[in-house]
Scaffold this motif. Structure first.
Motif, PDB file in Angstrom:
ATOM      1  N   UNK A   1       4.477   0.164   2.242  1.00 31.41           N
ATOM      2  CA  UNK A   1       4.497   0.361   3.690  1.00 31.41           C
ATOM      3  C   UNK A   1       4.002   1.756   4.057  1.00 31.41           C
ATOM      4  N   UNK A   2       4.342   2.773   3.263  1.00 32.42           N
ATOM      5  CA  UNK A   2       3.842   4.127   3.530  1.00 32.42           C
ATOM      6  C   UNK A   2       2.322   4.157   3.450  1.00 32.42           C
ATOM      7  N   UNK A   3       1.767   3.494   2.431  1.00 37.21           N
ATOM      8  CA  UNK A   3       0.307   3.450   2.297  1.00 37.21           C
ATOM      9  C   UNK A   3      -0.338   2.731   3.466  1.00 37.21           C
ATOM     10  N   UNK A   4       0.310   1.668   3.967  1.00 38.38           N
ATOM     11  CA  UNK A   4      -0.223   0.953   5.136  1.00 38.38           C
ATOM     12  C   UNK A   4      -0.231   1.855   6.364  1.00 38.38           C
ATOM     13  N   UNK A   5       0.831   2.641   6.543  1.00 34.25           N
ATOM     14  CA  UNK A   5       0.889   3.541   7.692  1.00 34.25           C
ATOM     15  C   UNK A   5      -0.216   4.588   7.614  1.00 34.25           C
ATOM     16  N   UNK A   6      -0.475   5.111   6.409  1.00 32.28           N
ATOM     17  CA  UNK A   6      -1.522   6.115   6.249  1.00 32.28           C
ATOM     18  C   UNK A   6      -2.909   5.494   6.135  1.00 32.28           C
ATOM     19  N   UNK A   7      -2.992   4.163   6.102  1.00 26.31           N
ATOM     20  CA  UNK A   7      -4.284   3.486   6.117  1.00 26.31           C
ATOM     21  C   UNK A   7      -5.021   3.498   4.805  1.00 26.31           C
TER      22      UNK A   7
ATOM     23  N   UNK B   1       0.900   6.462  15.519  1.00 24.25           N
ATOM     24  CA  UNK B   1       1.080   5.198  16.247  1.00 24.25           C
ATOM     25  C   UNK B   1       1.642   4.122  15.324  1.00 24.25           C
ATOM     26  N   UNK B   2       1.108   4.038  14.124  1.00 21.92           N
ATOM     27  CA  UNK B   2       1.607   3.036  13.172  1.00 21.92           C
ATOM     28  C   UNK B   2       3.068   3.292  12.817  1.00 21.92           C
ATOM     29  N   UNK B   3       3.407   4.564  12.639  1.00 16.81           N
ATOM     30  CA  UNK B   3       4.792   4.894  12.303  1.00 16.81           C
ATOM     31  C   UNK B   3       5.730   4.544  13.456  1.00 16.81           C
ATOM     32  N   UNK B   4       5.329   4.857  14.696  1.00 20.37           N
ATOM     33  CA  UNK B   4       6.153   4.506  15.855  1.00 20.37           C
ATOM     34  C   UNK B   4       6.265   2.992  16.019  1.00 20.37           C
TER      35      UNK B   4
END
Length: 539
Positions: free
Chosen positions: A285-291, A368-371
């Protein structure tokens, strides 16, 4: 971020995003490589042999200029002692300059630190040129000057200049300080503490001020202070060598700031976000947030932790390579999502100052992804411990107040009477409340005595649900007390009673239900409860 603001819009006062802390490295492009230094001294200055003494002479000249500058402008200059926090030490000097509305250098620190220099050595074997020397980069310990400046555009900034070739410079600036100067220039009222805006007359102007921070504005101010405070070169030297500064971003922080109207929701949101983040913010999920797709070649740290910083607040951190995604609450009304990067190459971005807009766009997407992840995780039915807190005893000083339980019949009756009499000017006395309870519920005076009523009033007052009218012994519900009383009464009369009747007495037939929105809602709730029971059985 839109999902986050939609979810908590009723609690939010305003939201803005901006650059917070920016660290910029300034490289002297004309003298950054060994061959450029050799050309400068031999071809421009006509020095036959480039040795350590020649380089030291330029250092001594610059040190002498700094000493003369401090004497002429009466600027305090001291050595930085070990363990001293420089920003706190120079704060009184900054306050004095702000008080007299002045701009310029207000303090200088000297510090012995590691920095980039050149090592000069004689060739091991003879060469055609007897004056040939080998120059190579190295790191050594020498004096650095910290100039603390109050700039008219950028606000308080710090410029650190190395006293030895190639005179590497580092700049610290804060986006909130720039926004403060912009709002003052437009005469817009605001309330600011440290690096946080707590109130502002025009939110759109606040965001517009944050968006106006551009590479051109930063470069113009940094060029001015570098020319004024940096090492000195003559017109001849500048004409023959392209002595310009190349600015590269070393560290940058971009933040989303959510300002709440009161403290309670922000603390509960942050507390729940930390719990969800530790359990659900996995490496994928962290990797998804950072793209970035997670693979075995990914180097760096992937972890989530909760740290406690110096002033006692907790910070949630999500690590990804050389970047950190942080969230913390500040000043009881401030929730900040902050993305810090120490290496922009991790994001596929260039470090040059001209690419600041690309950094802003990329960091906006990540925050934005994190929020959005937090909004999705928080938009669920979770345990709200209001009833649990009220049911527990409360100790204030040396006084202990019993808990208030939702199944207490006496409390339910008392709340109903207080709620109906809450519009009474000046409140109601204990005898008036006692008479209303006895009359409305047709009780015998001996079943509910006046001393029992005073005991119940004392509990409500201890939990902050009841207040006295000045110094009179007249009582009325507080704003919190009205909400709690409505919750207790609606739970018993409007929600718990009808649903319990349908579960234990008989379930109304849907074919013969009356044409009532309330009745249709109860049928829908009955169906939902059955589905929840089935899911719990399956689990």
């Amino acid at each position: 971020m839109e999902r986050f603001t939609q979810l908590f819009g009723s609690f939010l006062a305003f939201v803005y995003d901006c650059f917070d802390r920016i660290v910029i490295h300034g490289y002297l492009s004309g003298l950054s490589r060994p061959e450029q230094v050799v050309y400068f001294f031999r071809q421009v200055l006509g020095v036959a042999v480039v040795n350590k003494e020649i380089l030291s002479q330029r250092t001594d000249d610059y040190r002498g200029w700094v000493e003369a500058y401090t004497d002429n402008h009466r600027i305090p200059m001291e050595w930085a002692e070990k363990g001293t926090r420089k920003e706190d030490y120079v704060l009184p000097a900054l306050r004095r300059m702000e008080k007299r509305s002045g701009y310029g250098v207000y303090f200088i620190f000297k510090s012995m630190e590691q920095g980039r220099t050149f090592r000069i050595s004689v060739p091991k074997f003879p060469t055609e040129d007897p004056n040939y020397r080998i120059l190579a980069h190295q790191r050594s310990r020498f004096t650095h000057y910290y100039f603390y400046i109050r700039d008219e555009v950028l606000g308080p900034i710090i410029v650190r200049v190395a006293s030895f070739f190639p005179f590497h410079a580092t700049y610290w600036l804060n986006g909130h300080s720039f926004m403060e100067q912009e709002l003052k220039r437009k005469q817009i009222g605001f309330q600011k503490s440290d690096n946080a805006f707590l109130a502002v007359d025009d939110v759109t102007q606040l965001q517009a001020a944050a968006d106006r921070l551009s590479p051109a504005i930063i470069r113009k101010q940094l060029d001015y202070w570098t020319f004024l405070l940096g090492p000195k070169f003559s017109k001849k030297e500048r004409a023959q060598v392209n002595l310009s500064r190349f600015y590269a971003i070393g560290q940058i922080e971009y933040c989303r700031n959510f300002i709440f109207k009161r403290q309670f929701p922000i603390h509960k949101i942050f507390e729940r976000s930390c719990e969800i983040g530790l359990w659900r913010l996995t490496a994928n999920r962290i990797s998804e947030i950072f793209g970035v797709r997670l693979n075995k070649r990914l180097r760096g740290k992937l972890a989530t932790v909760i740290d406690q910083i110096e002033h006692g607040h907790h910070v949630f951190r999500a690590y990804w390579k050389a970047a950190i995604l942080r969230q913390y609450e500040k000043y009881s009304r401030y929730l900040r999502n902050e993305l810090c990067s120490n290496n922009l190459f991790d994001f596929g971005l260039k470090k040059g100052l001209d690419h600041l807009d690309a950094v802003r766009k990329r960091f906006q997407i990540i925050t934005d992804r994190f929020a959005a992840f937090q909004a999705q995780s928080l938009n669920v039915h979770v345990d709200f411990p209001l009833l649990q807190r009220l049911a527990l005893p409360l100790t204030l000083g040396s006084v202990r107040y019993p808990g208030i339980k939702i199944h207490d019949t006496r409390i339910i009756r008392l709340m109903e009477v207080l709620l109906h009499g809450s519009n009474t000017v000046g409140g109601c006395t204990a005898s008036q409340i006692h008479e209303a309870v006895i009359t409305n519920f047709q009780l015998a005076p001996r079943t509910y005595q006046l001393n029992q009523l005073r005991y119940d009033l004392r509990k409500l007052k201890g939990h902050g649900l009841l207040e006295r009218d000045g110094h009179r012994y007249a009582y009325r519900l507080t704003a919190k007390g009205v909400d709690v009383a409505l919750l207790f009464l609606f739970f018993h009369k409007r929600l718990c009673g009808p649903l319990a009747n349908s579960r234990f007495h008989h379930k109304p037939l849907p074919e013969s239900k009356p044409n009532s929105k309330l009745e249709a809602a109860y049928h829908k709730a009955d169906k939902a409860i059955e589905n929840i029971i089935d899911l719990l059985k399956a689990a």
